[in-house]
Design an enzyme around this catalytic site. Structure first.
Site, PDB file in Angstrom:
ATOM      1  N   SER A 104     -10.081   0.611   7.155  1.00 13.82           N
ATOM      2  CA  SER A 104      -9.389   0.759   5.866  1.00 13.82           C
ATOM      3  C   SER A 104      -8.995  -0.556   5.213  1.00 13.82           C
ATOM      4  O   SER A 104      -8.685  -0.582   4.025  1.00 13.82           O
ATOM      5  CB  SER A 104      -8.146   1.636   6.037  1.00 13.82           C
TER       6      SER A 104
ATOM      7  N   SER B 284      -9.110   2.755   3.107  1.00 16.31           N
ATOM      8  CA  SER B 284      -8.087   3.333   2.260  1.00 16.31           C
ATOM      9  C   SER B 284      -7.243   2.299   1.514  1.00 16.31           C
ATOM     10  O   SER B 284      -6.407   2.667   0.691  1.00 16.31           O
ATOM     11  CB  SER B 284      -7.163   4.211   3.115  1.00 16.31           C
TER      12      SER B 284
ATOM     13  N   LYS C  31       0.844  -1.201   0.000  1.00 16.66           N
ATOM     14  CA  LYS C  31       0.000   0.000   0.000  1.00 16.66           C
ATOM     15  C   LYS C  31       0.876   1.247   0.000  1.00 16.66           C
ATOM     16  O   LYS C  31       1.896   1.311   0.696  1.00 16.66           O
ATOM     17  CB  LYS C  31      -0.913  -0.038   1.228  1.00 16.66           C
TER      18      LYS C  31
END
Length: 471
Positions: A179, A155, A80
């Site tokens: 997230s 996210s 990520k």
């Protein structure tokens, strides 16, 4: 020519093949590069690729004896774009860091690489991971492959989309207020927020902070457990990190453990939930009864969840990001500015009250799990919403007061340090995915995984992946 049949295989199966020499890391990288070329232009999940670096690391893995290649043995993993990868553009989804190429990797990356993980891409994320819709000013929007007009959530949205579309077998994510769990729900994949300290990270601001956690994402629970094992471990640079358990999480997942009694709550008593989502999740949760599990409607008292989480979240933003606000206010999105300023305006009384609320909810959660092995509820309160909406403003007639409040069904468990897993639960009338959240006692991550595998195998929805993006 790339062997595209590899894309549909599980990570656990491929690691076994890597270990016995049937395939090499280069075979997997070739298949991924070809698959990314086919589909990422439609969803924008992996905006930064580093295949040259990945192939060099694959060569290094292959030089080692098979027994020394680690738990992943050459399995590729995207990271990520909130975590630094040495020599790879790492932006945090922010114009402030749009051209940053770090010289040192985050601890979680070095741990994965030490276990034979090979980084080949950075997955898209909202700016600094703020907001559960994956878009930013550097790379743009990530689209949901089940319907590209819809949000992938966030996210960890890029990671979830990469998994759903076959551009990854495993993926790293992180989670403060859902997230990992929200994008898992929106994309029909699995994502787990572990108990605090399971995954070590580099510490730069709050040395003892535990609101945010790094965690694994995959297409099924066993693959997720495999990645979790590779992510776990103590690190001197992270004083709250824990040693690996004596029994691996993959073995715990496959142990056959099943809960005796589970609780279900459609809303935890703290949030609206879309009625269709609630019906789908309850129907999935009740499938536990087929395994002889006692099923009851119950929930712990989490009534302070909103105030507690939003105060402590704002505090963490103020601590970690005030220098960025001072130097680059014009480059920060309004939601990030709001969160930092909320934190800077807090009083000592505000923080003390939030910490007392958290401790009280934590104790009530422990007492609840004396009666119930697992708690089941929706992972997200809505199905995937239009991608142009920055966040969910309203649900079932309730208008939210800010861009964070709609995430309460996830952040309630952040408050009490409980491991929480999202797995596929079903589909709406519009064929959009819905996830169920499976929650357990703190530090009982293995039971959450075993329970998740039991329900996953009953439901069978993980078998639908990977998919091609749908307009």
């Amino acid at each position: 020519m790339a062997d595209m049949s590899l894309i549909e295989q599980s990570a656990t199966a491929l690691v076994a093949r890597l270990q016995n020499g049937e395939v090499s890391p280069h075979d997997l990288l070739d298949a991924l590069e070809a698959r990314i070329g086919e589909v990422d232009g439609h969803v924008n999940a992996l905006p930064t690729l580093c295949f040259d670096r990945a192939r060099a690391h694959a060569d290094d893995v292959l030089k080692k004896p098979v027994g020394d290649r680690g738990l992943l043995a050459g399995m590729p993993v995207p990271i990520k774009d909130l975590a630094d990868v040495e020599g790879v553009r790492s932006t945090c989804g922010s114009l402030i860091f749009a051209d940053t190429v770090p010289e040192v990797s985050d601890v979680l990356v070095t741990h994965l690489e030490a276990e034979g993980g090979i980084v080949y891409a950075k997955s898209n994320t909202p700016e600094f991971g703020a907001g559960a819709n994956t878009f930013n000013e550097v790379f743009g929007r990530t689209l949901n492959p089940w319907n590209t007009s819809r949000s992938a959530a966030g996210s960890s949205g890029g990671a979830a989309v990469a998994l759903a579309t076959g551009m990854a077998w495993l993926a790293h994510g992180s989670d403060m207020g859902g997230s990992l769990r929200n994008p898992a729900s929106f994309n029909n994949i699995c994502g787990m927020r572990p108990s605090p300290g399971r995954v070590a990270v580099s510490r730069f601001s709050q040395v003892d902070g535990n609101l945010g956690q790094e965690g694994p994402m995959a297409r099924n629970v066993e693959d997720l457990a495999l990645l979790f094992d590779a992510m776990c471990g103590e690190e001197p640079g992270d004083p709250v990190s824990k040693p690996r358990p004596q029994t691996s999480f993959l073995d715990q997942t496959r142990s056959g453990w099943r809960p005796k009694r589970v609780a279900f709550s459609r809303d935890l008593g703290i949030t609206p939930v879309d009625p269709e989502v609630a019906r789908i999740v309850e129907a999935a949760a009740r499938r536990f009864e087929e395994a002889g599990v006692v099923f009851e409607d119950a929930q712990p008292d989490l009534s302070e969840a909103h105030e507690c989480f939003q105060v402590l979240r704002a505090l963490s933003f103020a601590i970690s990001m005030k220098p960025l606000l001072d130097a680059h206010r014009d480059k920060l999105k309004p939601e990030v500015i709001w969160n930092i300023e909320q934190g800077l305006a807090l009083s000592a009384d505000d923080v003390a009250r939030a910490e007392h609320q958290r401790a009280a909810m934590f104790q009530r959660g422990l007492e609840f799990f004396n009666t119930y092995d697992l708690l089941l509820c929706p992972a997200t309160i809505v199905s995937p919403y239009p991608v142009e909406h920055r966040f969910v403003e309203e649900c079932d007639g309730h208008k939210f007061g800010n861009y964070v409040e709609w995430l309460a069904i996830a952040y309630a468990f952040t408050n009490i340090c409980a491991p929480a897993l999202s797995i596929p639960a079903g589909f709406t009338a519009e064929d959009l995915p819905v996830g169920i959240q499976i929650v357990g006692r703190p530090n009982c991550d293995g039971q959450v995984l075993a329970g998740g595998k039991l329900l996953q195998d009953i439901l069978g929805l993980h078998k639908l992946l990977p998919i091609d993006p749908r307009g």
